[in-house]
Design a protein around this motif. Structure first.
Motif, PDB file in Angstrom:
ATOM      1  N   GLU A  60      39.645  85.067  72.512  1.00 50.24           N
ATOM      2  CA  GLU A  60      40.943  85.776  72.515  1.00 50.24           C
ATOM      3  C   GLU A  60      40.883  87.041  71.674  1.00 50.24           C
ATOM      4  O   GLU A  60      41.350  88.106  72.099  1.00 50.24           O
ATOM      5  CB  GLU A  60      42.071  84.874  71.950  1.00 50.24           C
ATOM      6  N   ILE A  61      40.329  86.922  70.475  1.00 51.98           N
ATOM      7  CA  ILE A  61      40.277  88.101  69.593  1.00 51.98           C
ATOM      8  C   ILE A  61      39.329  89.147  70.191  1.00 51.98           C
ATOM      9  O   ILE A  61      39.619  90.351  70.177  1.00 51.98           O
ATOM     10  CB  ILE A  61      39.870  87.698  68.153  1.00 51.98           C
ATOM     11  N   ALA A  62      38.230  88.686  70.784  1.00 53.22           N
ATOM     12  CA  ALA A  62      37.291  89.627  71.418  1.00 53.22           C
ATOM     13  C   ALA A  62      37.997  90.383  72.551  1.00 53.22           C
ATOM     14  O   ALA A  62      37.816  91.597  72.712  1.00 53.22           O
ATOM     15  CB  ALA A  62      36.082  88.861  71.954  1.00 53.22           C
ATOM     16  N   LYS A  63      38.829  89.678  73.287  1.00 48.10           N
ATOM     17  CA  LYS A  63      39.561  90.338  74.399  1.00 48.10           C
ATOM     18  C   LYS A  63      40.566  91.349  73.849  1.00 48.10           C
ATOM     19  O   LYS A  63      40.724  92.439  74.394  1.00 48.10           O
ATOM     20  CB  LYS A  63      40.306  89.284  75.238  1.00 48.10           C
ATOM     21  N   SER A  64      41.241  90.993  72.755  1.00 47.28           N
ATOM     22  CA  SER A  64      42.215  91.931  72.165  1.00 47.28           C
ATOM     23  C   SER A  64      41.515  93.223  71.763  1.00 47.28           C
ATOM     24  O   SER A  64      42.043  94.317  71.948  1.00 47.28           O
ATOM     25  CB  SER A  64      42.862  91.334  70.916  1.00 47.28           C
ATOM     26  N   LEU A  65      40.312  93.084  71.200  1.00 50.20           N
ATOM     27  CA  LEU A  65      39.582  94.296  70.796  1.00 50.20           C
ATOM     28  C   LEU A  65      39.224  95.117  72.026  1.00 50.20           C
ATOM     29  O   LEU A  65      39.387  96.345  72.040  1.00 50.20           O
ATOM     30  CB  LEU A  65      38.312  93.932  70.024  1.00 50.20           C
ATOM     31  N   ALA A  66      38.754  94.417  73.063  1.00 49.80           N
ATOM     32  CA  ALA A  66      38.332  95.126  74.285  1.00 49.80           C
ATOM     33  C   ALA A  66      39.498  95.896  74.912  1.00 49.80           C
ATOM     34  O   ALA A  66      39.296  96.959  75.505  1.00 49.80           O
ATOM     35  CB  ALA A  66      37.749  94.122  75.279  1.00 49.80           C
ATOM     36  N   LYS A  67      40.719  95.393  74.730  1.00 45.80           N
ATOM     37  CA  LYS A  67      41.894  96.115  75.276  1.00 45.80           C
ATOM     38  C   LYS A  67      42.112  97.424  74.529  1.00 45.80           C
ATOM     39  O   LYS A  67      42.613  98.391  75.080  1.00 45.80           O
ATOM     40  CB  LYS A  67      43.151  95.243  75.125  1.00 45.80           C
ATOM     41  N   CYS A  68      41.751  97.438  73.241  1.00 46.68           N
ATOM     42  CA  CYS A  68      42.016  98.615  72.401  1.00 46.68           C
ATOM     43  C   CYS A  68      40.880  99.612  72.392  1.00 46.68           C
ATOM     44  O   CYS A  68      41.092 100.791  72.129  1.00 46.68           O
ATOM     45  CB  CYS A  68      42.214  98.198  70.955  1.00 46.68           C
ATOM     46  N   MET A  69      39.660  99.142  72.524  1.00 43.94           N
ATOM     47  CA  MET A  69      38.522 100.068  72.388  1.00 43.94           C
ATOM     48  C   MET A  69      37.300  99.578  73.159  1.00 43.94           C
ATOM     49  O   MET A  69      37.167  98.398  73.471  1.00 43.94           O
ATOM     50  CB  MET A  69      38.158 100.259  70.913  1.00 43.94           C
ATOM     51  N   TYR A  70      36.425 100.521  73.437  1.00 40.31           N
ATOM     52  CA  TYR A  70      35.162 100.232  74.099  1.00 40.31           C
ATOM     53  C   TYR A  70      34.130 100.136  72.974  1.00 40.31           C
ATOM     54  O   TYR A  70      33.662 101.147  72.478  1.00 40.31           O
ATOM     55  CB  TYR A  70      34.850 101.375  75.068  1.00 40.31           C
ATOM     56  N   HIS A  71      33.856  98.909  72.519  1.00 39.73           N
ATOM     57  CA  HIS A  71      32.941  98.804  71.373  1.00 39.73           C
ATOM     58  C   HIS A  71      31.515  99.043  71.819  1.00 39.73           C
ATOM     59  O   HIS A  71      31.007  98.366  72.720  1.00 39.73           O
ATOM     60  CB  HIS A  71      33.048  97.433  70.694  1.00 39.73           C
ATOM     61  N   PHE A  72      30.850  99.990  71.177  1.00 34.90           N
ATOM     62  CA  PHE A  72      29.463 100.280  71.538  1.00 34.90           C
ATOM     63  C   PHE A  72      28.651 100.546  70.281  1.00 34.90           C
ATOM     64  O   PHE A  72      29.140 101.145  69.328  1.00 34.90           O
ATOM     65  CB  PHE A  72      29.384 101.496  72.467  1.00 34.90           C
ATOM     66  N   ASN A  73      27.405 100.078  70.273  1.00 34.36           N
ATOM     67  CA  ASN A  73      26.553 100.268  69.105  1.00 34.36           C
ATOM     68  C   ASN A  73      25.114 100.406  69.591  1.00 34.36           C
ATOM     69  O   ASN A  73      24.550  99.467  70.167  1.00 34.36           O
ATOM     70  CB  ASN A  73      26.710  99.042  68.187  1.00 34.36           C
ATOM     71  N   THR A  74      24.505 101.577  69.389  1.00 34.26           N
ATOM     72  CA  THR A  74      23.177 101.853  69.955  1.00 34.26           C
ATOM     73  C   THR A  74      22.133 100.812  69.559  1.00 34.26           C
ATOM     74  O   THR A  74      21.428 100.262  70.396  1.00 34.26           O
ATOM     75  CB  THR A  74      22.685 103.257  69.530  1.00 34.26           C
ATOM     76  N   PHE A  75      22.041 100.543  68.257  1.00 35.13           N
ATOM     77  CA  PHE A  75      20.966  99.649  67.804  1.00 35.13           C
ATOM     78  C   PHE A  75      21.360  98.179  67.757  1.00 35.13           C
ATOM     79  O   PHE A  75      20.494  97.307  67.712  1.00 35.13           O
ATOM     80  CB  PHE A  75      20.487 100.072  66.415  1.00 35.13           C
ATOM     81  N   GLY A  76      22.664  97.907  67.706  1.00 39.96           N
ATOM     82  CA  GLY A  76      23.115  96.515  67.537  1.00 39.96           C
ATOM     83  C   GLY A  76      22.493  95.599  68.590  1.00 39.96           C
ATOM     84  O   GLY A  76      22.542  95.889  69.778  1.00 39.96           O
ATOM     85  N   GLY A  77      21.927  94.486  68.138  1.00 41.91           N
ATOM     86  CA  GLY A  77      21.353  93.505  69.069  1.00 41.91           C
ATOM     87  C   GLY A  77      20.068  93.964  69.712  1.00 41.91           C
ATOM     88  O   GLY A  77      19.731  93.533  70.827  1.00 41.91           O
ATOM     89  N   SER A  78      19.303  94.807  69.028  1.00 45.61           N
ATOM     90  CA  SER A  78      18.042  95.282  69.624  1.00 45.61           C
ATOM     91  C   SER A  78      17.067  94.115  69.782  1.00 45.61           C
ATOM     92  O   SER A  78      17.170  93.109  69.059  1.00 45.61           O
ATOM     93  CB  SER A  78      17.409  96.361  68.749  1.00 45.61           C
ATOM     94  N   PRO A  79      16.127  94.239  70.725  1.00 44.03           N
ATOM     95  CA  PRO A  79      15.164  93.128  70.897  1.00 44.03           C
ATOM     96  C   PRO A  79      14.406  92.828  69.603  1.00 44.03           C
ATOM     97  O   PRO A  79      14.149  91.653  69.298  1.00 44.03           O
ATOM     98  CB  PRO A  79      14.194  93.646  71.974  1.00 44.03           C
ATOM     99  N   MET A  80      14.071  93.860  68.843  1.00 45.94           N
ATOM    100  CA  MET A  80      13.349  93.630  67.574  1.00 45.94           C
ATOM    101  C   MET A  80      14.193  92.771  66.638  1.00 45.94           C
ATOM    102  O   MET A  80      13.742  91.750  66.111  1.00 45.94           O
ATOM    103  CB  MET A  80      13.086  94.971  66.854  1.00 45.94           C
ATOM    104  N   ALA A  81      15.442  93.241  66.414  1.00 46.69           N
ATOM    105  CA  ALA A  81      16.327  92.544  65.470  1.00 46.69           C
ATOM    106  C   ALA A  81      16.543  91.098  65.910  1.00 46.69           C
ATOM    107  O   ALA A  81      16.473  90.169  65.091  1.00 46.69           O
ATOM    108  CB  ALA A  81      17.660  93.277  65.370  1.00 46.69           C
TER     109      ALA A  81
END
Ligand SMILES: Cc1ncc(COP(=O)(O)O)c(C=O)c1O
Length: 493
Positions: A342-363
Motif C-alpha cells: 500500500e505504501i509503495a503504491k502511494s509513493l508511485a502515485k506521487c513520483m516516479y522513483h528512479f535510482n541509477t545504481f540502486g540494486g546493481s548486480p554487483m551490490a
C-alpha cells in the motif's frame, strides 16, 4: 575505585605491571607491503584537496592499508583489532573470503545495467532479504546509502498520509542529506542553513543521561547504576517519557502527522537505549494520529543485536517502513527501504522513483553473499554470545572505575559512557576522552566515539569477533583507564 586515589597507589599499580601492553590474539594473515603515497603526502593532499571537516580520529590519523576479518593493518604493517568496523558497517569481516569470491565472480560477469533491465542477482537478493521480514513488509526499493534510504522513507510517509509532519528523537542520526538533516538531531550535524521543514524533535528517552531511568529499564544484560522502585512489570521512566512524547504530539505537530522515525538503539548518539515498551506505546500514539512508523535499521539490523535479526523485533513492534544500509553490504555501498504494498503504491502515485545504481548486480550479489555468511557462520548467535560476554566484562570496569558512568547495549552494539563522576553523570571532558581513545589505538584497539559531547566510546566490531579478541579489547581498555588515572594522580600530586 575512587578518582582521588593517591599517586603512590597508581605508581604501585604500574610497578605491578597491570598496564603492560596487552597481548593480541594471533592472526595468520600477512598483509602486503604498503607501497603507495608516503604518510606525509597523504596528509598534504588531505589538507589541500579534501573537505575542511575534521572527521579523522586522532591528532596523527591512522593510514589504513589492508583488512582481514576483524583485523586492520596500517601503512607500517601494525595490526589493530577493529572494534568499530568502519562505523558499524563491515558486518561479517573485512574482505571476507566468501563475499570477496562472489564479488570477484560478479565483477567478471556484469557490473551495471540500471533498473531499465532485469538481472537475476537483484531478484534473488530481493527474495532472500524479504524472507527475513514479516508480512506485510514485502516491497523493496534499492538505493545506495542510509541517507538516501531515509530520504525515500520520508517521501513515502508523506505521500502515503498526505501529511507533512515527521517526528524524530533528539540525539537521532538519520543521515546527512539536506532532507534527512531535518530528522538528525545530534549537535554537530545541526545545519546553519534553513532546513527541516515539517520535522520536529521529541525528547530522547535516555535512561542513563535523561531525567528518568532506573535499575531495570532497558533490554540489555547491563542496567544503569540508577536505582528505582518499579515492580518488574512496570516502568515509571517509560511512563514519564511517554508523557513527553504525548506533549510533542499535542503541542508541536499538526493533528494528523506523516510519521515517526526511530532507531531501535541510537547509534551516533552513543548507543542509547530506551525503556522497554516505549517504542510500542509511541507507535500506537503515532498511528492514532494517522502517521506511519519507520524503523531505521541502518546500524541495528542484520543480526548485530544478537537476540533478533532486526532491532525492531527486540521492541515487539511492526514498523510500516524499514530502512537499512551499512551492514547490508559489508562495506559495499548499498542500501534499501522495505515497506508494504500500500505504501509503495502511494509513493508511485506521487513520483516516479528512479535510482541509477540502486540494486546493481554487483551490490545485490554481495548482499546475498552477506546474508548467506551471517547464516552459515551463525553470526547473529555469535553477536548474542560474544556481545553479552563483552558487555558483562565491561560492566566490571564500570564498577571498578569512577569515570566509567554507563555500559550498555545489546549483542555487538555497545556503548561506554565516560563521566567526570558517577554521581553527577557530567561528561568527562573531551581532551581526557581523546587521550584514552589514543591510548587504546596505541595498544592496538580501534573503537568509535558517539554522544553529543563525544563522551561515549562505541564498540561495534564485525560479527565474527571471538572471545579471545574480547579479552584483548577489555584488557586494553582497562589499561588505558589505569593510565588515565595515573595521569590524573600525577597532575593532582
Ligand atoms: C542510524 C543511521 N541512519 C542513517 C545513516 C546515514 O547513512 P549513510 O551515511 O550511509 O548515508 C546513518 C549513518 O551513520 C545512521 O547511523
Amino acid at each position: 575505585m575512587c578518582p582521588s586515589l593517591s599517586r603512590a597507589f597508581w605508581t604501585s599499580v604500574t610497578k605491578l605491571g597491570l598496564h603492560t601492553k596487552p597481548r593480541m590474539p594471533p592472526c595468520d594473515f600477512t598483509p602486503e607491503k604498503y607501497q603507495s603515497l608516503a604518510y606525509d603526502r597523504v596528509l598534504e593532499v588531505h589538507r589541500l584537496h579534501l573537505p575542511p571537516v575534521p572527521t579523522a580520529y586522532f591528532p596523527k590519523p591512522l593510514l589504513l592499508h589492508q583488512g582481514h576479518m576483524e583485523w586492520l593493518f596500517d601503512h607500517e604493517g601494525n595490526r589493530y583489532l577493529d572494534c568499530f568496523s568502519g562505523i558499524v558497517t563491515v558486518s561479517v569481516g573485512h574482505c571476507h573470503p566468501k563475499v570477496n569470491a562472489v564479488a570477484q565472480k560478479q565483477l567478471g560477469r556484469l557490473w551495471h545495467t540500471s533498473a531499465l533491465f532485469f538481472h537475476s542477482p537483484t531478484h534473488e537478493f530481493a527474495e532472500k532479504l524479504l524472507a527475513l521480514l514479516p508480512e506485510p513488509l514485502k516491497v523493496i526499493f534499492f538505493v545506495n546509502s542510509g541517507s538516501e534510504a531515509n530520504d525515500l522513507a520520508m517521501l513515502m510517509a508523506r505521500a502515503h498520509t498526505n501529511r507533512t509532519d515527521l517526528i524524530s528523537f533528539r540525539g537521532a542520526y538519520h543521515g546527512c542529506s539536506p532532507y534527512t538533516l531535518g530528522l538528525t538531531n545530534v549537535g554537530p550535524f545541526r545545519m546553519e542553513l534553513p532546513s527541516g521543514l515539517g520535522c520536529q524533535s521529541t525528547m530522547c528517552p535516555d535512561v542513563f543521561r535523561g531525567p528518568w531511568g532506573g535499575s531495570h529499564c532497558r533490554d540489555s544484560p547491563v542496567q544503569t547504576i540508577r536505582k528505582c522502585s518499579c515492580a518488574p512489570d512496570c516502568c515509571q521512566a517509560r511512563d514519564q517519557y511517554i508523557e513527553q512524547f504525548k506533549d510533542t504530539l499535542n503541542t508541536s505537530v499538526a493533528k494528523s502527522i506523516a510519521g515517526f522515525f526511530a532507531e531501535p538503539i541510537q547509534g551516533v548518539n552513543g548507543v542509547v537505549q530506551y525503556p522497554k515498551g516505549f517504542l510500542k506505546e509511541a507507535f500506537k500514539l503515532v498511528r492514532e494520529r494517522e502517521g506511519v512508523c519507520i524503523a531505521d535499521e541502518v546500524q541495528t539490523g542484520f543480526g548485530r543485536l544478537g537476540s533478533h535479526f532486526w532491532g525492531f523485533q527486540t521492541h515487539d513492534i511492526l514498523p510500516d517502513i524499514v530502512t537499512m544500509a551499512k551492514g547490508i553490504g559489508n562495506g559495499f555501498p548499498m542500501a534499501a527501504v522495505v515497506t508494504t504494498p500500500e505504501i509503495a503504491k502511494s509513493l508511485a502515485k506521487c513520483m516516479y522513483h528512479f535510482n541509477t545504481f540502486g540494486g546493481s548486480p554487483m551490490a545485490c550479489a554481495i548482499g546475498s553473499a552477506v546474508l548467506e555468511v551471517i547464516k552459515e557462520e551463525n553470526l547473529q548467535e555469535n553477536s548474542q554470545e560474544v556481545g553479552t560476554y563483552m558487555l558483562q566484562k565491561l560492566a566490571e570496569l564500570r564498577d571498578e572505575f569512577e569515570i566509567v558512568g554507563d555500559v550498555r547495549g545489546k549483542g555487538l552494539m555497545i556503548g561506554i559512557e565516560m563521566v567526570k563522576d558517577k554521581m553527577g553523570r557530567q561528561p568527562l571532558p573531551q581532551e581526557e576522552v581523546n587521550q584514552i581513545h589514543e591510548d587504546c589505538k596505541r595498544m592496538g584497539l580501534i573503537i568509535g566515539r558517539g554522544g553529543i559531547f563525544a563522551q561515549t566510546f562505541r564498540i561495534a566490531p564485525s560479527m565474527c569477533i571471538t572471545k579471545p579478541d574480547v579479552h584483548f579489547a577489555v584488557e586494553v581498555f582497562r589499561s588505558a583507564l589505569i593510565q588515565h588515572m595515573e595521569r590524573r594522580a600525577q597532575q593532582n600530586s
